[in-house]
Scaffold this active site. Sequence first.
Site, PDB file in Angstrom:
ATOM      1  N   CYS A 112      -0.454   4.121   2.104  1.00  0.00           N
ATOM      2  CA  CYS A 112      -0.292   3.893   3.552  1.00  0.00           C
ATOM      3  C   CYS A 112       1.131   4.190   4.003  1.00  0.00           C
ATOM      4  CB  CYS A 112      -0.623   2.451   3.909  1.00  0.00           C
ATOM      5  SG  CYS A 112      -2.220   1.863   3.336  1.00  0.00           S
ATOM      6  N   ASP A 113       2.108   3.775   3.201  1.00  0.00           N
ATOM      7  CA  ASP A 113       3.495   3.755   3.675  1.00  0.00           C
ATOM      8  C   ASP A 113       4.473   4.603   2.874  1.00  0.00           C
ATOM      9  OD1 ASP A 113       2.709   1.883   5.626  1.00  0.00           O
ATOM     10  OD2 ASP A 113       2.918   0.254   4.192  1.00  0.00           O
ATOM     11  N   CYS A 170       0.835  -1.208   0.000  1.00  0.00           N
ATOM     12  CA  CYS A 170       0.000   0.000   0.000  1.00  0.00           C
ATOM     13  C   CYS A 170       0.864   1.251   0.000  1.00  0.00           C
ATOM     14  CB  CYS A 170      -0.931  -0.008   1.216  1.00  0.00           C
ATOM     15  SG  CYS A 170      -1.961   1.467   1.339  1.00  0.00           S
TER      16      CYS A 170
END
Length: 327
Positions: A139-140, A136
């Site tokens: 997300c990261d 992701c």
Amino acid sequence: MAETKRTKVLIIGSGPAGYTAGVYASRAMLNPILVQGIEPGGQLTTTTEVENWPGDTEVQGPDLMIRMQDHAKAMGCDIIGDIITSVDFSNRPFVAQSDSGTEYVADAIILATGARAKWLGLPSEEKFKGFGVSACATCDGFFYRGQEIVVIGGGNTAVEEALFLTNFASKVTLVHRRDELRAEKILIDRLMKNPKIEPLWFHELVEVYGGDSPLGVEGVKVKHTKTGELTDIQAKGVFVAIGHAPANELVRDVLETHMGGYVVTKPDSTETSIPGVFAAGDLTDYKYRQAVTSAGMGCMAALEAERFIAETESDTTAETIISAVAE
């Protein structure tokens, strides 16, 4: 003592298919309950710019899902933050058990559990998950500002991830097994024009390596698919973007599936192999896998569930009348 909730329609999942089903089932006065699942809002909550949602030239994925949730709630859908762990499909009404201990009893069920990211299955991939290996970018990606990173894959997911990661990384190497991407042409064009992205054709990931104290990625080893030659690429992050698999854990041993686990539905319908159980979105759609088609299927499922319940209630009423006359 465990609580029992009763509804005419239980919607399992909360992506575009689930929320749209919630809107339509609410408008049909079915008082639906929607259980959001492990990832409220589905895959779009991990997407940034969405440019193909009708009516929005550009919209953030999480914002779009919040709007859908609010819409369903405003229509009267009871949205619950819970996870369905099992369903008894052997009898109607259907009984679903949840992580919270609540039991859900429903005359019809709409499955909209979507799909989840696929992984390569490498031991080293597993070792560094959450410590440099991710599926992701939204997300990261923030954690890799100014770093060199690697993206694995060649479809829409991989290209979108690579493009997004250029907002943070100093360089993105896109590793693909072939020399031709399977993404939309507009995305490919953007990728090829981006100076931060370097495609590496005819290669596959064979190992992620790094340190143990602290645990973290330092690079990857990739193999040429034709010659077998190994190449070492230094990188602080590895993003696996090889697509998604249907989240069919609840039904894989109960409903008919095909094409790698996608739930089979009747032609031009969301009806599954069990009467009263309907499937919509990425759980069943192996072909299009778009938010707009998922939403359309959510609409179909709610309308079909409404018709199923009406016909079932009609049959029950007729049986009651016949029984009373016979007596």
